[in-house]
Design a protein around this motif. Structure first.
Motif, PDB file in Angstrom:
ATOM      1  N   UNK A 204      -8.931   3.156  12.324  1.00 20.30           N
ATOM      2  CA  UNK A 204      -8.807   1.985  11.448  1.00 20.30           C
ATOM      3  C   UNK A 204      -8.908   2.421   9.983  1.00 20.30           C
ATOM      4  N   UNK A 205      -8.271   1.666   9.106  1.00 15.16           N
ATOM      5  CA  UNK A 205      -8.324   1.962   7.675  1.00 15.16           C
ATOM      6  C   UNK A 205      -9.557   1.320   7.059  1.00 15.16           C
ATOM      7  N   UNK A 206     -10.250   2.060   6.236  1.00 15.17           N
ATOM      8  CA  UNK A 206     -11.439   1.534   5.558  1.00 15.17           C
ATOM      9  C   UNK A 206     -11.067   0.358   4.656  1.00 15.17           C
ATOM     10  N   UNK A 207     -11.947  -0.667   4.566  1.00 19.88           N
ATOM     11  CA  UNK A 207     -11.687  -1.766   3.633  1.00 19.88           C
ATOM     12  C   UNK A 207     -12.023  -1.409   2.181  1.00 19.88           C
ATOM     13  N   UNK A 208     -12.568  -0.215   1.961  1.00 24.06           N
ATOM     14  CA  UNK A 208     -12.840   0.247   0.589  1.00 24.06           C
ATOM     15  C   UNK A 208     -11.489   0.373  -0.120  1.00 24.06           C
ATOM     16  N   UNK A 209     -11.315  -0.400  -1.199  1.00 22.26           N
ATOM     17  CA  UNK A 209      -9.983  -0.593  -1.797  1.00 22.26           C
ATOM     18  C   UNK A 209      -9.237   0.705  -2.122  1.00 22.26           C
ATOM     19  N   UNK A 210      -9.865   1.720  -2.756  1.00 24.39           N
ATOM     20  CA  UNK A 210      -9.094   2.930  -3.062  1.00 24.39           C
ATOM     21  C   UNK A 210      -8.516   3.616  -1.816  1.00 24.39           C
ATOM     22  N   UNK A 211      -9.304   3.685  -0.746  1.00 23.18           N
ATOM     23  CA  UNK A 211      -8.803   4.298   0.489  1.00 23.18           C
ATOM     24  C   UNK A 211      -7.708   3.425   1.095  1.00 23.18           C
ATOM     25  N   UNK A 212      -7.943   2.131   1.130  1.00 22.09           N
ATOM     26  CA  UNK A 212      -6.990   1.171   1.707  1.00 22.09           C
ATOM     27  C   UNK A 212      -5.653   1.233   0.963  1.00 22.09           C
ATOM     28  N   UNK A 213      -5.709   1.180  -0.368  1.00 23.86           N
ATOM     29  CA  UNK A 213      -4.479   1.204  -1.172  1.00 23.86           C
ATOM     30  C   UNK A 213      -3.711   2.502  -0.937  1.00 23.86           C
ATOM     31  N   UNK A 214      -4.394   3.621  -1.062  1.00 23.18           N
ATOM     32  CA  UNK A 214      -3.706   4.907  -0.932  1.00 23.18           C
ATOM     33  C   UNK A 214      -3.105   5.103   0.455  1.00 23.18           C
ATOM     34  N   UNK A 215      -3.827   4.660   1.491  1.00 23.43           N
ATOM     35  CA  UNK A 215      -3.323   4.810   2.857  1.00 23.43           C
ATOM     36  C   UNK A 215      -2.075   3.957   3.093  1.00 23.43           C
ATOM     37  N   UNK A 216      -2.083   2.700   2.624  1.00 22.87           N
ATOM     38  CA  UNK A 216      -0.933   1.824   2.832  1.00 22.87           C
ATOM     39  C   UNK A 216       0.268   2.288   2.013  1.00 22.87           C
ATOM     40  N   UNK A 217       0.025   2.760   0.809  1.00 24.14           N
ATOM     41  CA  UNK A 217       1.125   3.286  -0.015  1.00 24.14           C
ATOM     42  C   UNK A 217       1.725   4.527   0.647  1.00 24.14           C
ATOM     43  N   UNK A 218       0.860   5.356   1.216  1.00 22.92           N
ATOM     44  CA  UNK A 218       1.343   6.557   1.913  1.00 22.92           C
ATOM     45  C   UNK A 218       2.228   6.177   3.098  1.00 22.92           C
ATOM     46  N   UNK A 219       1.802   5.166   3.839  1.00 27.17           N
ATOM     47  CA  UNK A 219       2.581   4.726   5.007  1.00 27.17           C
ATOM     48  C   UNK A 219       3.929   4.151   4.577  1.00 27.17           C
ATOM     49  N   UNK A 220       3.924   3.382   3.477  1.00 29.41           N
ATOM     50  CA  UNK A 220       5.177   2.800   2.995  1.00 29.41           C
ATOM     51  C   UNK A 220       6.146   3.890   2.552  1.00 29.41           C
ATOM     52  N   UNK A 221       5.605   4.927   1.932  1.00 30.19           N
ATOM     53  CA  UNK A 221       6.446   6.028   1.451  1.00 30.19           C
ATOM     54  C   UNK A 221       7.010   6.845   2.617  1.00 30.19           C
ATOM     55  N   UNK A 222       6.210   6.911   3.700  1.00 32.15           N
ATOM     56  CA  UNK A 222       6.601   7.700   4.860  1.00 32.15           C
ATOM     57  C   UNK A 222       7.684   7.025   5.671  1.00 32.15           C
TER      58      UNK A 222
END
Length: 222
Positions: A204-222
């Motif tokens: 699961x993705x952490x709800x801590x905003x910096x981790x959440x943002x970076x993970x979702x942006x990474x997935x969108x880029x992938x």
């Protein structure tokens, strides 16, 4: 099942009462004991019945209210009716389902979003923030994203839990969906450290905003 009565449905819900489900739900602040898969199966069988939904809601029972949300016609409720219902919905699951399954599909949604956003009741305000987050993602035109970040930066750290969670979700959504605001969203999250130590299950993705943002942006880029 035509013309089902509230009493019949309450009897059926009582038969679905599961002590294990109650124990799990109580950890999340909920007070019902019905497995949600079984509740959805019951709703599917009952189909849409607005009058029954109103009767179930009026009982005040959380399981009955969850079922009411599933069998109602979301567009049938008036603005004031939904405002009253939201203020009555004090348990997290009833609150979340009401916002997600009913208010978001109702023609008064935007008017209610604006009314609830700055409400002095933090639980009501959290609904306004949840609806704002939906707009950040799907219909950001007309929203002041910088202004939202100003409020989050000033108020999120000391906000009550439910409101803090909703503000944090909005912060993450701004960072994920709007590259022009991403650096500031990340900086706010890093400085405030809200939910930084929140326990997160594997996968699961952490709800801590910096981790959440970076993970979702990474997935969108992938």
């Amino acid at each position: 099942m035509a013309e089902t009565t509230v009493a019949e449905v309450l009897a059926e819900l009582a038969g679905l009462d599961d002590p294990k489900a109650r124990a799990v739900n109580e950890k999340h602040g909920d007070d019902h004991a019905v497995n949600l898969s079984k509740l959805r199966a019951l709703a599917k069988r009952l189909k849409t019945q607005q009058e029954l939904a109103s009767g179930l809601w009026a009982t005040g029972d959380s399981a009955a209210r969850l079922l009411a949300i599933l069998v109602c016609r979301p567009k049938a409720f008036g603005r004031d009716e939904l405002d009253t219902m939201l203020r009555e919905a004090r348990t997290p699951k009833v609150h979340d389902w009401l916002v997600s399954y009913v208010v978001k599909k109702n023609p008064h949604c935007e008017e209610l979003r604006q009314a609830w956003f700055a409400d002095p009741d933090p639980v009501v305000a959290s609904a306004g923030w949840a609806l704002t987050t939906e707009r950040v993602a799907k219909k950001p035109e007309g929203l002041d994203l910088s202004g939202l970040l100003d409020v989050i930066e000033a108020e999120m750290e000391d906000a009550p839990d439910r409101l803090q969670w909703a503000m944090n979700h909005c912060l993450a959504q701004i960072g994920i969906e709007h590259p022009a605001h991403r650096a500031r969203a990340l900086a706010i999250g890093e400085r405030l450290e809200v939910l930084k130590d929140y326990p997160t299950s594997p996968g699961c993705t952490s709800p801590y905003a910096p981790i959440w943002i970076n993970e979702m942006v990474r997935r969108q880029a992938g």
